[in-house]
Design a protein around this motif. Structure first.
Motif, PDB file in Angstrom:
ATOM      1  N   LEU A  78       0.583  -0.922  -0.024  1.00  6.37           N
ATOM      2  CA  LEU A  78       0.232  -0.417  -0.406  1.00  6.37           C
ATOM      3  C   LEU A  78       0.695   1.000  -0.333  1.00  6.37           C
ATOM      4  CD1 LEU A  78      -2.698   1.799  -0.104  1.00  6.37           C
ATOM      5  CD2 LEU A  78      -2.397   1.224   2.448  1.00  6.37           C
ATOM      6  N   LEU A  79       1.473   1.479   0.888  1.00 11.52           N
ATOM      7  CA  LEU A  79       2.988   2.277   0.791  1.00 11.52           C
ATOM      8  C   LEU A  79       3.368   2.433  -0.809  1.00 11.52           C
ATOM      9  CD1 LEU A  79       4.216   4.534   2.312  1.00 11.52           C
ATOM     10  CD2 LEU A  79       6.034   3.168   2.829  1.00 11.52           C
ATOM     11  N   ALA A  80       3.814   1.633  -1.458  1.00 12.41           N
ATOM     12  CA  ALA A  80       4.402   1.873  -2.861  1.00 12.41           C
ATOM     13  C   ALA A  80       3.205   2.097  -3.565  1.00 12.41           C
ATOM     14  CB  ALA A  80       4.439   0.061  -3.205  1.00 12.41           C
ATOM     15  N   ARG A  81       2.388   2.244  -3.392  1.00 10.84           N
ATOM     16  CA  ARG A  81       1.043   3.535  -3.974  1.00 10.84           C
ATOM     17  C   ARG A  81       0.658   4.446  -3.540  1.00 10.84           C
ATOM     18  NH1 ARG A  81      -3.991   0.676  -4.157  1.00 10.84           N
ATOM     19  NH2 ARG A  81      -3.950  -0.846  -2.287  1.00 10.84           N
ATOM     20  N   GLU A  84      -0.851   8.079  -5.390  1.00 12.56           N
ATOM     21  CA  GLU A  84      -1.532   7.799  -6.236  1.00 12.56           C
ATOM     22  C   GLU A  84      -2.732   8.165  -5.547  1.00 12.56           C
ATOM     23  OE1 GLU A  84      -4.759   4.371  -8.797  1.00 12.56           O
ATOM     24  OE2 GLU A  84      -2.853   3.808  -7.678  1.00 12.56           O
ATOM     25  N   ILE A  85      -3.090   7.271  -4.280  1.00  7.41           N
ATOM     26  CA  ILE A  85      -4.414   7.926  -3.267  1.00  7.41           C
ATOM     27  C   ILE A  85      -3.704   9.392  -2.930  1.00  7.41           C
ATOM     28  CG2 ILE A  85      -5.414   6.871  -1.403  1.00  7.41           C
ATOM     29  CD1 ILE A  85      -3.587   4.289  -1.883  1.00  7.41           C
ATOM     30  N   ALA A  86      -3.067   9.599  -2.513  1.00  5.14           N
ATOM     31  CA  ALA A  86      -2.803  10.886  -2.402  1.00  5.14           C
ATOM     32  C   ALA A  86      -3.180  12.085  -3.053  1.00  5.14           C
ATOM     33  CB  ALA A  86      -1.068  11.507  -1.479  1.00  5.14           C
ATOM     34  N   ALA A  87      -2.617  12.161  -4.653  1.00  6.21           N
ATOM     35  CA  ALA A  87      -3.241  12.562  -4.850  1.00  6.21           C
ATOM     36  C   ALA A  87      -4.731  12.709  -6.014  1.00  6.21           C
ATOM     37  CB  ALA A  87      -2.101  12.375  -6.169  1.00  6.21           C
ATOM     38  N   CYS A  88      -5.913  11.634  -5.472  1.00  2.00           N
ATOM     39  CA  CYS A  88      -6.943  11.533  -6.081  1.00  2.00           C
ATOM     40  C   CYS A  88      -7.508  12.575  -5.268  1.00  2.00           C
ATOM     41  CB  CYS A  88      -7.198  10.402  -5.271  1.00  2.00           C
ATOM     42  SG  CYS A  88      -8.249  10.661  -3.440  1.00  2.00           S
ATOM     43  N   PRO A  89      -8.755  13.008  -5.768  1.00  2.00           N
ATOM     44  CA  PRO A  89      -9.518  14.351  -4.908  1.00  2.00           C
ATOM     45  C   PRO A  89     -10.597  14.145  -4.528  1.00  2.00           C
ATOM     46  CG  PRO A  89     -11.014  12.868  -6.948  1.00  2.00           C
ATOM     47  CD  PRO A  89      -9.444  13.022  -6.949  1.00  2.00           C
ATOM     48  N   ALA A  90      -9.873  13.581  -3.232  1.00  2.00           N
ATOM     49  CA  ALA A  90     -10.531  13.080  -1.684  1.00  2.00           C
ATOM     50  C   ALA A  90     -10.684  13.732  -1.195  1.00  2.00           C
ATOM     51  CB  ALA A  90     -11.250  11.421  -1.371  1.00  2.00           C
ATOM     52  N   ASP A  91     -12.057  14.203   0.383  1.00  2.00           N
ATOM     53  CA  ASP A  91     -11.502  14.806   0.789  1.00  2.00           C
ATOM     54  C   ASP A  91     -11.141  14.087   2.336  1.00  2.00           C
ATOM     55  OD1 ASP A  91     -12.090  17.650  -0.215  1.00  2.00           O
ATOM     56  OD2 ASP A  91     -14.335  16.259  -0.669  1.00  2.00           O
ATOM     57  N   ILE A  92     -11.515  12.974   2.400  1.00  2.00           N
ATOM     58  CA  ILE A  92     -11.111  11.540   3.366  1.00  2.00           C
ATOM     59  C   ILE A  92     -10.854  10.483   3.333  1.00  2.00           C
ATOM     60  CG2 ILE A  92     -12.343  10.501   5.280  1.00  2.00           C
ATOM     61  CD1 ILE A  92     -14.861  12.877   5.434  1.00  2.00           C
ATOM     62  N   ASP A 123       0.995  10.175   7.250  1.00  2.00           N
ATOM     63  CA  ASP A 123       2.483  11.167   7.469  1.00  2.00           C
ATOM     64  C   ASP A 123       1.809  11.977   5.408  1.00  2.00           C
ATOM     65  OD1 ASP A 123       2.232  11.929   9.242  1.00  2.00           O
ATOM     66  OD2 ASP A 123       4.440  10.668   9.108  1.00  2.00           O
ATOM     67  N   ARG A 124       2.045  10.689   4.949  1.00  2.00           N
ATOM     68  CA  ARG A 124       2.085  11.304   3.393  1.00  2.00           C
ATOM     69  C   ARG A 124       0.290  11.514   2.808  1.00  2.00           C
ATOM     70  NH1 ARG A 124       4.946   9.294  -1.323  1.00  2.00           N
ATOM     71  NH2 ARG A 124       4.003  10.697  -3.350  1.00  2.00           N
ATOM     72  N   LEU A 125      -0.679  11.276   3.346  1.00  2.00           N
ATOM     73  CA  LEU A 125      -2.156  11.721   3.167  1.00  2.00           C
ATOM     74  C   LEU A 125      -2.674  12.744   4.177  1.00  2.00           C
ATOM     75  CD1 LEU A 125      -4.068   8.703   3.421  1.00  2.00           C
ATOM     76  CD2 LEU A 125      -3.172   9.865   1.538  1.00  2.00           C
ATOM     77  N   LEU A 126      -1.512  12.775   5.619  1.00  2.00           N
ATOM     78  CA  LEU A 126      -2.571  14.246   5.757  1.00  2.00           C
ATOM     79  C   LEU A 126      -1.568  15.688   5.382  1.00  2.00           C
ATOM     80  CD1 LEU A 126      -1.485  12.906   9.350  1.00  2.00           C
ATOM     81  CD2 LEU A 126      -3.713  13.575   8.619  1.00  2.00           C
ATOM     82  N   ALA A 128      -1.020  16.501   2.055  1.00  2.00           N
ATOM     83  CA  ALA A 128      -2.244  15.338   1.275  1.00  2.00           C
ATOM     84  C   ALA A 128      -2.855  16.637   1.467  1.00  2.00           C
ATOM     85  CB  ALA A 128      -1.620  14.704  -0.084  1.00  2.00           C
ATOM     86  N   GLY A 129      -3.439  17.342   2.946  1.00  2.00           N
ATOM     87  CA  GLY A 129      -4.384  17.979   3.010  1.00  2.00           C
ATOM     88  C   GLY A 129      -5.637  16.555   3.028  1.00  2.00           C
ATOM     89  N   LYS A 130      -5.675  15.291   3.148  1.00  5.86           N
ATOM     90  CA  LYS A 130      -6.817  14.430   3.767  1.00  5.86           C
ATOM     91  C   LYS A 130      -7.113  14.993   5.422  1.00  5.86           C
ATOM     92  CE  LYS A 130      -6.053  13.755  -0.631  1.00  5.86           C
ATOM     93  NZ  LYS A 130      -6.848  13.856  -2.097  1.00  5.86           N
ATOM     94  N   LEU A 131      -8.712  14.339   5.351  1.00  4.88           N
ATOM     95  CA  LEU A 131      -8.399  13.992   6.485  1.00  4.88           C
ATOM     96  C   LEU A 131      -8.036  12.378   6.393  1.00  4.88           C
ATOM     97  CD1 LEU A 131      -9.762  13.839   9.588  1.00  4.88           C
ATOM     98  CD2 LEU A 131     -11.994  13.359   8.475  1.00  4.88           C
ATOM     99  N   VAL A 132      -7.692  11.876   7.493  1.00  7.31           N
ATOM    100  CA  VAL A 132      -7.331  10.208   7.334  1.00  7.31           C
ATOM    101  C   VAL A 132      -8.163   9.307   8.324  1.00  7.31           C
ATOM    102  CG1 VAL A 132      -5.532   8.907   7.310  1.00  7.31           C
ATOM    103  CG2 VAL A 132      -5.056  11.112   6.223  1.00  7.31           C
ATOM    104  N   ILE A 133      -8.555   9.079   8.035  1.00 14.40           N
ATOM    105  CA  ILE A 133      -9.243   7.632   8.652  1.00 14.40           C
ATOM    106  C   ILE A 133      -8.950   6.158   9.458  1.00 14.40           C
ATOM    107  CG2 ILE A 133     -11.932   6.662  10.774  1.00 14.40           C
ATOM    108  CD1 ILE A 133     -12.578   8.929   9.225  1.00 14.40           C
TER     109      ILE A 133
END
Length: 445
Positions: A78-81, A84-92, A123-126, A128-133
């Motif tokens: 999951l870390l290797a990809r 792509e997830i950090a760059a997606c348009p999702a907020d959460i 940390d990569r998702l945070l 990128a401005g995401k709320l992470v659950i």
């Protein structure tokens, strides 16, 4: 991101133009997700994502392309990809990973690798401005000889629970293990009926995972906008262009139709005016439902809102996808034009029952026939052959995907349906479903 922003350091979700988008990242548990083909758009009730959006009352939304589950993935994979997830348009972004880290030989380094990977993912998702659950790894059946694997899975869960106190703003943890796992199991297995193979959830287990996510998001999102429901909420091209296209979407009156029951008992049933009680065998030659009592009745909520009630009981036989429910043919199709965008909504409530129901998720559907293009069918919560409805009851706001009409339909039928689980031949007495606020609308931008 188009759905929310974060207010200061509080982590409160402040909505902007639209409901926030949610992405899901993980392994096969996540991958059991909304799917689509040229003719069907549906949600699989084995996927937590399919339960979460209706449980939130459609205050958030997701899309097929925002499911980043890959069967067999470890935290390293999951870390290797994650880019792509950090760059997606999702907020959460909801993250559930780790069970495959302990699927096989383990060592002391396995735990250290999982911790480092999960911190890097978060940390990569945070950043990128995401709320992470994050949902900690779920209980799974790790049989005799896997004691080290089970103990490691416990350690991973406990460490992940503490991660939300690590000082990372906009990180939350949604723990489903207490409801999902059997605390008396020697193998750390899920509760009976929550999974189908010792690892992957069926509809009951997926519901519990979604419920843990709901506990986090329900406090952060604004309340469900109920809107005014009245007999005047009808389509008018000039004064109410997004009004209800259904006849009696408020479900008033008792002048509806009780159709042939195909071997089921419907004695004493009443249907809202303009609606009919329907029973359906899924294909030519299929064995229809038989032996079940389905009694339709009318009720009024404490707020004075009419509702259609179904009380079901008894033993039954029938092929998978045989169903009962309510429907109506949509009239005055000249109100529709090529290029119109339409969607259906409805509220379904399951009353608490004495036991889990061998009845899978409710379905909200629209069958459309076109003069040239043929038929198109869209659904929201899609039924499958196995799975149980939770005994504590639930409330869902269902919404079909938006449909752009390629031509004016020649026929259209709106329906709400329920499907008993195949090979499960008993239902507890007085299982009660309540239907409210049914609507078919044009989407006015």
């Amino acid at each position: 991101m188009s759905g929310l922003s974060f207010a200061g350091g509080t982590g409160i979700l402040v909505p902007r133009a639209a409901a926030p988008l949610i992405a899901f990242a993980g392994d096969s548990i996540t991958a059991m997700a909304p799917y689509s083909t040229a003719s069907v758009i549906a949600n699989h009730p084995y996927a937590p994502s399919s339960w979460l959006i209706p449980m939130l009352g459609q205050r958030a939304r997701t899309e097929h392309g925002l499911n980043f589950g890959v069967a067999g993935d470890t935290s390293t994979m999951l870390l290797a990809r994650i880019g792509e997830i950090a760059a997606c348009p999702a907020d959460i972004v909801c993250v559930l990973i780790g069970t495959n880290d302990v699927n096989g030989a383990v060592s002391a380094a396995t735990f250290a690798t999982y911790k480092a990977n999960l911190i890097a993912i978060v940390d990569r998702l945070l950043n990128a401005g995401k709320l992470v659950i994050v949902t900690p790894p779920l209980p799974r059946n790790l049989a005799a000889g896997s004691q080290n694997n089970r103990r490691l899975l416990h350690a991973m869960r406990e460490w992940t629970l503490r991660l939300q106190w690590s000082g990372r703003r906009n990180l939350r943890v949604a723990d489903a293990a207490l409801e999902y796992g059997d605390p008396l199991s020697d193998n750390y297995a899920p509760r009976a009926g929550y999974d189908y193979d010792g690892l992957h959830p069926q509809s009951r287990g997926a519901y519990e995972i979604a419920k843990a996510l709901h506990r986090v998001l329900d406090r952060l999102l604004p309340p469900v906008p109920q809107g005014l429901v009245s007999a005047d909420d009808v389509y008018d091209a000039t004064y109410n262009p997004d009004g209800n296209l259904l006849i009696n979407g408020i479900l008033d009156g008792t002048g509806g139709t009780i159709t042939g029951a195909q071997g089921l008992t419907t004695t004493g049933s009443q249907m809202a005016t303009g609606w009919k009680l329907t029973f359906n065998a899924p294909y030519s030659g299929a064995t229809a439902l038989n032996g079940l009592a389905v009694v339709a009745s009318k009720n009024t909520t404490e707020e004075g809102l009419p509702e259609q009630v179904f009380t079901i009981s008894g033993a039954y036989t029938g092929d998978v996808d045989s169903s009962f429910g309510m429907s109506q043919a949509v009239g005055s199709l000249s109100r529709l034009s090529v290029g119109d965008v339409i969607e259906c909504t409805g509220e379904v409530v399951l009353d608490p029952s004495a036991a889990e129901l061998p009845l899978v998720s409710p379905r909200l559907g629209l069958a459309i026939s076109y003069p040239v293009a043929g038929s198109y069918r869209t659904t929201d919560m899609h039924w499958v052959a196995n799975g149980y409805a939770p005994k504590e009851g639930y409330k869902l706001l269902l919404r079909t995907p938006r449909i752009t009409l390629p031509e004016v339909p020649s026929a259209m039928t709106f329906g709400v349906g329920f499907c008993p689980r195949q090979a499960a031949n008993t239902l507890p007495n007085n299982a009660v479903f309540r239907i409210r606020r049914l609507a078919l609308r044009k989407v006015i931008s």
